[in-house]
Design a protein around this motif. Structure first.
Motif, PDB file in Angstrom:
ATOM      1  N   LEU A 157       8.697  -5.366  -1.579  1.00 16.28           N
ATOM      2  CA  LEU A 157       7.686  -6.191  -2.185  1.00 16.28           C
ATOM      3  C   LEU A 157       7.379  -5.952  -3.623  1.00 16.28           C
ATOM      4  CD1 LEU A 157       4.921  -4.976   0.600  1.00 16.28           C
ATOM      5  CD2 LEU A 157       6.641  -6.814   0.409  1.00 16.28           C
ATOM      6  N   ASN A 158       6.998  -6.969  -4.281  1.00 14.96           N
ATOM      7  CA  ASN A 158       6.811  -6.995  -5.643  1.00 14.96           C
ATOM      8  C   ASN A 158       5.151  -7.160  -5.947  1.00 14.96           C
ATOM      9  OD1 ASN A 158       9.651  -8.801  -6.972  1.00 14.96           O
ATOM     10  ND2 ASN A 158       9.351  -6.810  -6.245  1.00 14.96           N
ATOM     11  N   GLY A 159       4.771  -6.234  -6.698  1.00 11.87           N
ATOM     12  CA  GLY A 159       3.330  -6.319  -6.943  1.00 11.87           C
ATOM     13  C   GLY A 159       2.390  -5.627  -6.014  1.00 11.87           C
ATOM     14  N   PHE A 160       2.816  -4.306  -5.650  1.00  9.17           N
ATOM     15  CA  PHE A 160       2.242  -3.864  -4.287  1.00  9.17           C
ATOM     16  C   PHE A 160       2.190  -2.332  -4.761  1.00  9.17           C
ATOM     17  CE2 PHE A 160       2.275  -1.572  -0.399  1.00  9.17           C
ATOM     18  CZ  PHE A 160       1.269  -2.073   0.091  1.00  9.17           C
ATOM     19  N   ALA A 161       1.001  -1.560  -4.292  1.00  6.32           N
ATOM     20  CA  ALA A 161       1.135   0.000  -4.237  1.00  6.32           C
ATOM     21  C   ALA A 161      -0.178   0.341  -3.299  1.00  6.32           C
ATOM     22  CB  ALA A 161       0.659   0.480  -5.471  1.00  6.32           C
ATOM     23  N   SER A 162       0.128   1.659  -2.842  1.00 10.28           N
ATOM     24  CA  SER A 162      -0.864   1.938  -1.852  1.00 10.28           C
ATOM     25  C   SER A 162      -0.916   3.550  -1.867  1.00 10.28           C
ATOM     26  CB  SER A 162      -0.268   1.731  -0.355  1.00 10.28           C
ATOM     27  OG  SER A 162      -1.160   2.426   0.562  1.00 10.28           O
ATOM     28  N   THR A 163      -2.122   3.973  -1.468  1.00 14.40           N
ATOM     29  CA  THR A 163      -2.175   5.499  -1.455  1.00 14.40           C
ATOM     30  C   THR A 163      -1.609   5.886  -0.347  1.00 14.40           C
ATOM     31  OG1 THR A 163      -4.365   5.123  -0.525  1.00 14.40           O
ATOM     32  CG2 THR A 163      -4.316   5.503  -3.011  1.00 14.40           C
ATOM     33  N   GLU A 164      -1.242   5.078   0.656  1.00 13.50           N
ATOM     34  CA  GLU A 164      -0.794   5.584   2.241  1.00 13.50           C
ATOM     35  C   GLU A 164       0.894   5.984   1.820  1.00 13.50           C
ATOM     36  OE1 GLU A 164      -2.475   6.058   4.900  1.00 13.50           O
ATOM     37  OE2 GLU A 164      -4.017   5.557   3.528  1.00 13.50           O
ATOM     38  N   GLU A 165       1.179   7.108   2.547  1.00  7.41           N
ATOM     39  CA  GLU A 165       2.899   7.193   2.524  1.00  7.41           C
ATOM     40  C   GLU A 165       3.698   6.277   3.240  1.00  7.41           C
ATOM     41  OE1 GLU A 165       4.291   9.420   0.386  1.00  7.41           O
ATOM     42  OE2 GLU A 165       2.509  10.295  -0.213  1.00  7.41           O
ATOM     43  N   VAL A 166       2.917   5.897   4.366  1.00 10.21           N
ATOM     44  CA  VAL A 166       3.716   5.038   5.468  1.00 10.21           C
ATOM     45  C   VAL A 166       2.770   4.241   5.939  1.00 10.21           C
ATOM     46  CG1 VAL A 166       5.372   5.038   7.436  1.00 10.21           C
ATOM     47  CG2 VAL A 166       5.670   6.674   5.549  1.00 10.21           C
ATOM     48  N   VAL A 167       2.936   3.045   6.357  1.00  7.97           N
ATOM     49  CA  VAL A 167       2.137   2.162   7.180  1.00  7.97           C
ATOM     50  C   VAL A 167       2.986   1.612   8.162  1.00  7.97           C
ATOM     51  CG1 VAL A 167       0.488   0.415   7.373  1.00  7.97           C
ATOM     52  CG2 VAL A 167       0.724   1.652   5.186  1.00  7.97           C
ATOM     53  N   ASP A 288       2.183 -10.973 -10.134  1.00  8.21           N
ATOM     54  CA  ASP A 288       1.783 -10.719 -11.301  1.00  8.21           C
ATOM     55  C   ASP A 288       1.311  -9.330 -11.574  1.00  8.21           C
ATOM     56  OD1 ASP A 288       0.227 -10.392 -13.662  1.00  8.21           O
ATOM     57  OD2 ASP A 288      -1.005 -12.123 -13.572  1.00  8.21           O
ATOM     58  N   ASN A 289       2.187  -8.386 -12.244  1.00 11.14           N
ATOM     59  CA  ASN A 289       2.179  -7.059 -12.059  1.00 11.14           C
ATOM     60  C   ASN A 289       0.622  -6.624 -12.786  1.00 11.14           C
ATOM     61  OD1 ASN A 289       3.730  -6.407 -10.416  1.00 11.14           O
ATOM     62  ND2 ASN A 289       5.131  -5.500 -11.757  1.00 11.14           N
ATOM     63  N   ASP A 290      -0.144  -7.647 -13.442  1.00 10.98           N
ATOM     64  CA  ASP A 290      -1.564  -7.295 -14.139  1.00 10.98           C
ATOM     65  C   ASP A 290      -2.640  -7.638 -13.012  1.00 10.98           C
ATOM     66  OD1 ASP A 290      -0.563  -6.865 -16.524  1.00 10.98           O
ATOM     67  OD2 ASP A 290      -0.457  -9.180 -17.056  1.00 10.98           O
ATOM     68  N   ARG A 291      -2.017  -8.005 -11.605  1.00 12.03           N
ATOM     69  CA  ARG A 291      -3.009  -8.069 -10.752  1.00 12.03           C
ATOM     70  C   ARG A 291      -2.231  -7.632  -9.399  1.00 12.03           C
ATOM     71  NH1 ARG A 291      -4.107 -12.757  -9.041  1.00 12.03           N
ATOM     72  NH2 ARG A 291      -2.514 -14.292  -9.742  1.00 12.03           N
ATOM     73  N   PRO A 292      -1.952  -6.693  -9.314  1.00 11.98           N
ATOM     74  CA  PRO A 292      -1.338  -5.945  -8.152  1.00 11.98           C
ATOM     75  C   PRO A 292      -2.216  -5.942  -6.862  1.00 11.98           C
ATOM     76  CG  PRO A 292      -1.774  -4.345  -9.476  1.00 11.98           C
ATOM     77  CD  PRO A 292      -2.204  -5.424 -10.443  1.00 11.98           C
ATOM     78  N   THR A 293      -1.496  -5.820  -5.734  1.00 14.40           N
ATOM     79  CA  THR A 293      -2.166  -5.610  -4.607  1.00 14.40           C
ATOM     80  C   THR A 293      -2.140  -4.100  -4.217  1.00 14.40           C
ATOM     81  OG1 THR A 293      -1.556  -7.862  -3.833  1.00 14.40           O
ATOM     82  CG2 THR A 293      -2.297  -6.409  -2.064  1.00 14.40           C
ATOM     83  N   TYR A 294      -3.697  -3.542  -4.165  1.00 12.57           N
ATOM     84  CA  TYR A 294      -3.671  -2.243  -3.460  1.00 12.57           C
ATOM     85  C   TYR A 294      -4.131  -2.068  -2.268  1.00 12.57           C
ATOM     86  CZ  TYR A 294      -3.451  -0.905  -8.733  1.00 12.57           C
ATOM     87  OH  TYR A 294      -3.191  -0.979 -10.055  1.00 12.57           O
ATOM     88  N   LEU A 295      -3.529  -1.397  -1.419  1.00 16.67           N
ATOM     89  CA  LEU A 295      -3.920  -1.083   0.009  1.00 16.67           C
ATOM     90  C   LEU A 295      -4.499   0.432  -0.195  1.00 16.67           C
ATOM     91  CD1 LEU A 295      -4.040  -1.746   2.890  1.00 16.67           C
ATOM     92  CD2 LEU A 295      -1.810  -0.889   3.245  1.00 16.67           C
ATOM     93  N   MET A 296      -5.778   0.566  -0.024  1.00 16.57           N
ATOM     94  CA  MET A 296      -6.251   1.959  -0.098  1.00 16.57           C
ATOM     95  C   MET A 296      -6.716   2.160   1.299  1.00 16.57           C
ATOM     96  SD  MET A 296      -6.109   2.034  -3.268  1.00 16.57           S
ATOM     97  CE  MET A 296      -7.097   3.419  -3.743  1.00 16.57           C
ATOM     98  N   PRO A 297      -7.197   3.550   1.506  1.00 18.47           N
ATOM     99  CA  PRO A 297      -7.442   3.863   3.088  1.00 18.47           C
ATOM    100  C   PRO A 297      -8.680   3.267   3.558  1.00 18.47           C
ATOM    101  CG  PRO A 297      -6.996   5.859   1.550  1.00 18.47           C
ATOM    102  CD  PRO A 297      -6.994   4.680   0.623  1.00 18.47           C
TER     103      PRO A 297
END
Length: 453
Positions: A157-167, A288-297
């Protein structure tokens, strides 16, 4: 005690001791340090990858020479010990891998890489420590003698981050950080963008480009030639789930996440029967890494429910919803504000016009305003009334018309979801995207509730 294992252990121990004694006569200590590696990229920081091993043994010149270990009398005993085992003996100097792919091997080099070198790196001396030898050799036997290995298919995935270790997703799919070797494969197959690099031997990979959707399958280890026509591994299988994943993330979390190329490689924690990787060199959009997608808890539960709801037959048959979702996802990928504006407005038209239940001859702008107000007024997430929704949709509709008709005048007046006036088109578009994401979620929830008994 496994008599055959002990025979092999003793034979390899004698070989390693003889090799170390020979090396000790050439140099007092092993030469250990950084070493250029043309085979893979190594992590040197959160975002820095370099074709440079942090710690490697600069082997004496003789060891890498083909068949050099066979010059030692002890190597004959090693081969005899392995030949006595029907499984391991068949793997010595043989084609190794799985039914759909095998690679030629040299047993002397396998011993050099997976027994001799790890001991040198662990002890940093040519004085043989038998406790270290036993640990290294036991690990080698487990790996080299494994009955099956695991092939991992992964789509970065490009442009993604999460606080989860594994989903964990349905059907054995997992969303997680790529391992360092997987990132190396992704760099080689151009599945992650290089932001910069210190020359050809360095690559900077954004932390937002280091996640992947993965699935793992077990395959039996095969050795030697076969007259049977081999069956290739099942691959690729993740493009459909990856598209659903990106759609669910865009709906719930926003941002610009995209999936890239499907790749196949052996699990990097196992003995490397198949050290290379395969890839489908398909085209993909950029994030667009200026607008990444964040998956939060706090969004995880909604995301998982949305991912499942997208697969419902009723959802897939809802034509207006499918058009709205597709255009919403496209809007998230756009770097130009005018393109985001057009896509978001098409999404709104597809979703709201039919759901407004107004007369066919009524203006589309009015239908869109009414549909948005009916569906979302008082929504607990948006927390706005019908008037604010009508104003935003009216402003969006008129701005879209000005754009597609090529009007010279700037978009004006513009309004935010709160009802406040603004001269910022990006801020208005962010509010419009919030509205459309929420609207799609509400319709998906309606379909999901209809499925409940």
């Amino acid at each position: 005690m496994d008599v055959q294992f002990e025979r092999r252990r003793v034979a390899v121990l004698a070989l390693v001791r003889a090799v170390f004694e020979g090396f000790a006569e050439l140099e007092s200590r092993p030469r250990i340090g950084r070493m250029i590696d043309n085979q893979r990229w190594w992590r040197h920081g959160q975002e820095e990858f370099v074709g440079l091993r942090r710690e490697a043994w600069n082997m004496p010149d003789d060891l890498p020479m083909y068949g050099w270990l066979d010059k030692f009398p002890e190597m004959a005993a090693v081969r005899e010990a392995y030949d006595a085992d029907p499984v391991l003996g068949a793997r010595v100097d043989a084609l190794l891998g799985i039914e759909g792919g095998r690679q030629g091997t040299n047993f002397y080099w396998i011993l050099a890489q997976h027994v001799i070198e790890p001991i040198v790196l662990a002890t940093r001396t040519y004085n043989l420590d038998e406790s270290v030898f036993d640990r290294v050799y036991s690990a080698f036997e487990r790996g080299f003698g494994a009955e099956e290995i695991h092939m991992v298919e992964f789509v970065p995935l490009n442009g993604f981050a999460s606080t989860e270790e594994v989903v964990t997703l349905p059907d054995g799919l997992v969303l997680k950080h790529m391992g360092d070797l997987q990132v190396s494969h992704a760099i080689n197959h151009l599945a992650v963008p290089r932001m910069s690099g210190g020359g050809v031997n360095g690559a900077r990979i954004s932390r937002f480009d280091q996640w992947a959707l993965t699935t793992t399958r077990a395959y039996r280890v095969e050795a030697g030639y076969s007259d049977v026509v081999p069956r290739a591994p099942v691959f690729p299988t993740l493009y459909g789930p990856a598209a659903t994943l990106v759609t669910a993330l865009r709906i719930v979390c926003g941002g610009s996440v995209v999936s890239t190329r499907s790749m196949l490689a052996q699990d990097e924690s196992e003995f490397p029967f198949l050290p290379s990787s395969s890839a489908m060199l398909t085209a993909f959009n950029s994030a667009d890494n200026d607008r990444p997608t964040y998956l939060m808890p706090d969004a995880l539960g909604v995301f998982l429910a949305t991912y499942s709801a997208l697969g419902l037959p009723e959802v897939q048959a809802d034509r207006s919803l499918q058009v709205a979702i597709r255009r919403l996802v496209l809007a998230g990928s756009r770097s130009e504000d005018s393109d985001r504006l057009v896509d978001l407005m098409i999404s709104a038209e597809a979703l709201f016009i039919k759901r407004s239940n107004l007369a066919r001859d009524m203006a589309k702008k009015v239908k869109i305003m009414a549909g948005a107000a009916t569906l979302l007024a008082g929504d607990p997430q948006l927390q706005v009334g019908a008037d604010e929704l009508r104003i935003l949709m009216k402003t969006m509709y008129e701005a879209r018309n000005a754009e597609v008709h090529g009007d010279d005048q700037p978009y004006a007046p513009l309004y935010l979801l709160s009802g406040a006036a603004t001269d910022s088109l990006p801020k208005m578009l962010d509010d419009a995207e919030r509205v459309m994401r929420r609207a799609v979620l509400v319709v998906l929830e309606e379909h999901a509730r209809a499925k409940l008994p």
